[in-house]
Design a protein around this motif. Structure first.
Motif, PDB file in Angstrom:
ATOM      1  N   SER A 108       0.840  -1.201   0.000  1.00  0.00           N
ATOM      2  CA  SER A 108       0.000   0.000   0.000  1.00  0.00           C
ATOM      3  C   SER A 108       0.877   1.254   0.000  1.00  0.00           C
ATOM      4  N   PRO A 109       0.335   2.377  -0.495  1.00  0.00           N
ATOM      5  CA  PRO A 109      -1.032   2.547  -1.003  1.00  0.00           C
ATOM      6  C   PRO A 109      -1.152   2.123  -2.461  1.00  0.00           C
ATOM      7  N   LEU A 110      -2.326   1.545  -2.811  1.00  0.00           N
ATOM      8  CA  LEU A 110      -2.624   1.152  -4.177  1.00  0.00           C
ATOM      9  C   LEU A 110      -3.557   2.180  -4.804  1.00  0.00           C
ATOM     10  N   SER A 111      -3.296   2.492  -6.060  1.00  0.00           N
ATOM     11  CA  SER A 111      -4.115   3.457  -6.792  1.00  0.00           C
ATOM     12  C   SER A 111      -4.798   2.743  -7.955  1.00  0.00           C
ATOM     13  N   TYR A 112      -6.131   2.988  -8.114  1.00  0.00           N
ATOM     14  CA  TYR A 112      -6.920   2.358  -9.173  1.00  0.00           C
ATOM     15  C   TYR A 112      -7.320   3.402 -10.215  1.00  0.00           C
ATOM     16  N   ALA A 116     -12.535   2.176  -4.041  1.00  0.00           N
ATOM     17  CA  ALA A 116     -11.385   2.736  -4.761  1.00  0.00           C
ATOM     18  C   ALA A 116     -11.312   2.227  -6.189  1.00  0.00           C
ATOM     19  N   GLY A 117     -11.732   0.978  -6.435  1.00  0.00           N
ATOM     20  CA  GLY A 117     -11.656   0.402  -7.771  1.00  0.00           C
ATOM     21  C   GLY A 117     -12.986   0.334  -8.490  1.00  0.00           C
ATOM     22  N   ASP A 118     -13.980   1.151  -8.084  1.00  0.00           N
ATOM     23  CA  ASP A 118     -15.318   1.100  -8.668  1.00  0.00           C
ATOM     24  C   ASP A 118     -15.514   2.214  -9.696  1.00  0.00           C
ATOM     25  N   LEU A 119     -16.206   1.861 -10.792  1.00  0.00           N
ATOM     26  CA  LEU A 119     -16.588   2.832 -11.820  1.00  0.00           C
ATOM     27  C   LEU A 119     -18.069   2.626 -12.120  1.00  0.00           C
TER      28      LEU A 119
END
Length: 349
Positions: free
Chosen positions: A173-177, A201-204
């Motif tokens: 971490s930190p992870l970026s989506y 964080a990984g939702d669209l």
């Protein structure tokens, strides 16, 4: 002349006995973020000044400094009198080596292979001649993001709402989506209108799906040391009830009704054939029975016709039952047998 030189050194605040004769190019401190499993070159080139002339050879030491460790310094690699020595206890001896065959030729750089998270720390290069020069490299080893999973939730039809989701189960971490829509399957492109960041964080989120949203989407997960991606293809279907949906529904309903009508007609045909066959089989027996009785037998006298078998010469056994006592039934049977030979048609049939 010598006195003037000494005075100048004193004015500069430098004593003759502590001249920095060895100078490391780019000396100072470097900070590196590296990925687990990678290899790295830790540079330490140096220059010998004229003051270093003399029989004494160059000595090189590489030290790993870890604030959590106590005790003496950990010298994991050194060079002295044209010999390379590997230290023990650091776990680096099998993965480290000098870049040059002879590090005494102005380059004390090393290469560290197959980096592990435990290799995180400060690495110090010391080059000794008449004096000592030091160069430090701060190394931080992290794990790249694991290959993420991509999936969709919701109604993938025109006008529906769809949530694209992306999640990586590993990585420091930190992870970026970041989501992007691929252009013809290559490279990252801009997202079409109607897409917004979801709660995760990984939702669209695509709030109202149209054919503009059809295509391949890519989720990219990154951190300081690397990235990984996954892809998801959307093919929205037309909503039922529109012109295309109405035609499709009409075709389905018409097919079902046609199948039911065909089955009904087939059932009626089978029933008619069975009835005709039964009538054809019973008609000769009733006709014979009535002809054998003459005009005295009433129309409803033949009540049962049982056809029990055939032989090469015709009916082997035929029984006609009608109202009356036993003698009358016996006489009727004889008359029926006689009628079989003459094939008299049944009156009124």
């Amino acid at each position: 002349m010598a006195g003037h030189g000494a005075s100048l050194l004193l004015l500069l605040g430098v004593l003759p006995g502590v001249l920095q004769a060895v100078r490391i190019n780019g000396q100072g401190r470097e900070v590196l973020y590296l990925a687990k499993g990678d290899s790295v070159k830790l540079g330490c080139p140096y220059v010998l000044e004229p003051e270093d002339n003399g029989p004494q050879g160059v000595g090189i030491e590489w030290i790993q400094i870890n604030p959590e460790r106590t005790g003496p310094e950990n010298v994991f690699l050194s060079y002295q009198d044209h010999h390379v020595n590997y230290g023990s206890g650091s776990g680096l001896q099998d993965r480290v080596a000098f870049v040059q065959t002879d590090p005494g030729q102005h380059d004390a750089s090393i290469r560290l292979a197959d980096l592990q998270v435990s290799d995180t720390g400060t690495y110090q290069c010391r080059v000794k001649k008449n004096t000592v020069a030091v160069h430090e490299v701060i190394v931080t080893v992290q794990e790249k993001p694991a290959t993420p999973q991509c999936w969709s939730e919701g109604e993938l039809i025109e006008g529906g709402s769809v949530l694209l989701r992306c999640y990586s189960r590993g990585g420091t971490s930190p992870l970026s989506y970041q989501w992007a829509k691929l252009a013809e399957g290559y490279g990252g492109g801009r997202l079409p209108s109607g897409t917004v960041q979801g709660r995760g964080a990984g939702d669209l989120l695509i709030s109202r799906v149209t054919q503009v949203h059809a295509g391949t989407y890519q989720c990219r997960v990154t951190n300081r040391v690397g990235y990984s991606v996954c892809q998801l293809t959307l093919s929205p279907a037309a909503r039922c009830g529109g012109p295309a949906g109405g035609r499709q529904a009409g075709i389905i309903v018409g097919s079902i009704l046609g199948s039911l009508l065909l089955l009904s007609l087939l059932g009626l045909l089978i029933w008619a054939l069975i009835a005709r066959y039964q009538r054809k089989e019973c008609q000769p027996a009733c006709s014979d029975c009535r002809s054998s009785s003459g005009d005295t037998m009433p129309r409803g006298a033949c009540t049962v016709c049982a056809h029990q078998g055939y032989s090469p010469h015709g009916i082997s056994y035929l029984q006609c039952q009608h109202g009356g006592d036993g003698d009358e039934r016996a006489a009727a049977a004889l008359l029926c047998q006689e009628g079989l030979r003459h094939q008299v048609p049944c009156p009124g049939m």
